[in-house]
Write a protein that holds these residues in place. Structure first.
Motif, PDB file in Angstrom:
ATOM      1  N   ALA A   1    -117.151   5.223   0.874  1.00  0.00           N
ATOM      2  CA  ALA A   1    -118.593   5.170   0.598  1.00  0.00           C
ATOM      3  C   ALA A   1    -118.863   4.461  -0.723  1.00  0.00           C
ATOM      4  CB  ALA A   1    -119.183   6.579   0.581  1.00  0.00           C
ATOM      5  N   ALA A   2    -118.105   4.816  -1.750  1.00  0.00           N
ATOM      6  CA  ALA A   2    -118.269   4.162  -3.060  1.00  0.00           C
ATOM      7  C   ALA A   2    -117.882   2.690  -2.970  1.00  0.00           C
ATOM      8  CB  ALA A   2    -117.431   4.874  -4.114  1.00  0.00           C
ATOM      9  N   GLY A   3    -116.796   2.400  -2.263  1.00  0.00           N
ATOM     10  CA  GLY A   3    -116.344   1.013  -2.131  1.00  0.00           C
ATOM     11  C   GLY A   3    -117.359   0.141  -1.415  1.00  0.00           C
TER      12      GLY A   3
ATOM     13  N   GLY B   1    -115.577   1.967  -8.428  1.00  0.00           N
ATOM     14  CA  GLY B   1    -116.241   3.078  -7.767  1.00  0.00           C
ATOM     15  C   GLY B   1    -115.304   3.801  -6.811  1.00  0.00           C
ATOM     16  N   ALA B   2    -114.592   3.029  -5.987  1.00  0.00           N
ATOM     17  CA  ALA B   2    -113.629   3.635  -5.055  1.00  0.00           C
ATOM     18  C   ALA B   2    -112.509   4.341  -5.812  1.00  0.00           C
ATOM     19  CB  ALA B   2    -113.060   2.570  -4.117  1.00  0.00           C
ATOM     20  N   LEU B   3    -112.034   3.746  -6.905  1.00  0.00           N
ATOM     21  CA  LEU B   3    -110.972   4.384  -7.690  1.00  0.00           C
ATOM     22  C   LEU B   3    -111.442   5.694  -8.316  1.00  0.00           C
ATOM     23  CD1 LEU B   3    -109.259   1.308  -9.398  1.00  0.00           C
ATOM     24  CD2 LEU B   3    -108.257   2.852  -7.675  1.00  0.00           C
ATOM     25  N   SER B   4    -112.721   5.765  -8.709  1.00  0.00           N
ATOM     26  CA  SER B   4    -113.222   7.022  -9.271  1.00  0.00           C
ATOM     27  C   SER B   4    -113.230   8.125  -8.214  1.00  0.00           C
ATOM     28  CB  SER B   4    -114.616   6.833  -9.886  1.00  0.00           C
ATOM     29  OG  SER B   4    -115.604   6.660  -8.902  1.00  0.00           O
ATOM     30  N   MET B   5    -113.546   7.770  -6.968  1.00  0.00           N
ATOM     31  CA  MET B   5    -113.542   8.772  -5.897  1.00  0.00           C
ATOM     32  C   MET B   5    -112.115   9.106  -5.451  1.00  0.00           C
ATOM     33  SD  MET B   5    -116.637   9.757  -5.554  1.00  0.00           S
ATOM     34  CE  MET B   5    -116.772   9.485  -7.326  1.00  0.00           C
TER      35      MET B   5
ATOM     36  N   ALA C   1    -121.322   5.860  -8.244  1.00  0.00           N
ATOM     37  CA  ALA C   1    -120.075   5.222  -8.691  1.00  0.00           C
ATOM     38  C   ALA C   1    -119.953   3.808  -8.145  1.00  0.00           C
ATOM     39  CB  ALA C   1    -118.867   6.068  -8.270  1.00  0.00           C
ATOM     40  N   GLY C   2    -120.165   3.647  -6.856  1.00  0.00           N
ATOM     41  CA  GLY C   2    -120.063   2.316  -6.262  1.00  0.00           C
ATOM     42  C   GLY C   2    -121.152   1.382  -6.750  1.00  0.00           C
ATOM     43  N   GLY C   3    -122.379   1.881  -6.799  1.00  0.00           N
ATOM     44  CA  GLY C   3    -123.502   1.041  -7.182  1.00  0.00           C
ATOM     45  C   GLY C   3    -123.484   0.610  -8.632  1.00  0.00           C
ATOM     46  N   ILE C   4    -122.958   1.445  -9.503  1.00  0.00           N
ATOM     47  CA  ILE C   4    -122.953   1.135 -10.929  1.00  0.00           C
ATOM     48  C   ILE C   4    -121.635   0.512 -11.371  1.00  0.00           C
ATOM     49  CG2 ILE C   4    -123.070   2.153 -13.245  1.00  0.00           C
ATOM     50  CD1 ILE C   4    -125.155   4.145 -12.030  1.00  0.00           C
ATOM     51  N   LEU C   5    -120.527   1.012 -10.865  1.00  0.00           N
ATOM     52  CA  LEU C   5    -119.215   0.507 -11.300  1.00  0.00           C
ATOM     53  C   LEU C   5    -118.709  -0.668 -10.471  1.00  0.00           C
ATOM     54  CD1 LEU C   5    -117.222   3.804 -11.969  1.00  0.00           C
ATOM     55  CD2 LEU C   5    -118.555   2.421 -13.589  1.00  0.00           C
ATOM     56  N   GLY C   6    -119.232  -0.842  -9.274  1.00  0.00           N
ATOM     57  CA  GLY C   6    -118.712  -1.863  -8.374  1.00  0.00           C
ATOM     58  C   GLY C   6    -117.731  -1.249  -7.393  1.00  0.00           C
TER      59      GLY C   6
END
Length: 185
Positions: free
Chosen positions: A95-97, A53-57, A44-49
């Motif tokens: 982690a995603a952020g 990415g943080a919002l998805s988590m 999520a973080g690597g692909i969405l930014g």
């Protein structure tokens, strides 16, 4: 936030839920299960930014809190947040952020190695930095012993960082317009 952003956030929330459906891989000598679900924040973080990415988590955590059984093993509900693994689950947001932030900074020269490093820093270093102290706080186990017990998961997490890095680089090559998404995040 655009409709596209909302769809991508929901998509990676769903992807992380689906990763929980994969049966855990048992490490026979230790009896420790390794799940695929912690791959979700790295992807999520690597692909969405960082932001998306943080919002998805964050959305993933909200869905757990309202009771959806989307964690590995079919767990969900507020009781999950009282347990020893809650620090890792909540840590997926950071982690995603962090993974996304590093990938954004390195985007123009991104390759497998830099994507792997971003995934390791965000998806392992940051995640363990939140999850391990949480286990210690909940169980009263000394921090060193908690880390030693958690260290058995690192080889599996390194493999997941490799998968995430390969996916991040593949997406960058296949969809070069994603650069605009990263610069807006």
């Amino acid at each position: 936030m655009s409709t596209r952003d909302i769809v991508l956030i929901a998509l990676f929330t769903a992807l992380t839920a689906v990763l929980g459906a994969f049966p855990p891989l048992m490490i026979p000598a230790l009896g420790v299960p390794v799940t695929a679900q912690s791959l979700g924040p790295m992807l999520a973080g690597g692909i969405l930014g960082a932001k998306r990415g943080a919002l998805s988590m964050l959305l993933f955590n909200v869905l757990i809190a309202v009771g959806l059984p989307i964690l590995a093993g079919g767990r969900g509900g507020l009781a999950v947040y009282a347990g020893p693994s809650a620090g890792f689950i909540l840590g997926w947001i950071a982690a995603a952020g962090v993974t996304g932030l590093i990938v954004e900074r390195l985007w123009s020269g991104l390759n497998f190695v830099t994507a792997f490093i971003a995934s390791v820093i965000g998806g392992i270093v940051v995640l363990y930095g939140i999850g391990v102290p949480w286990i210690t706080a909940v169980t009263g186990t000394p921090l060193g012993k908690t880390f030693a017990g958690s260290a058995v998961f690192i080889p599996g997490d390194l493999a997941k960082a490799g998968v995430a890095a390969a996916a991040i680089v593949l997406i960058k090559r296949a969809y070069p317009m994603i650069r605009h998404a990263h610069s807006r995040s």
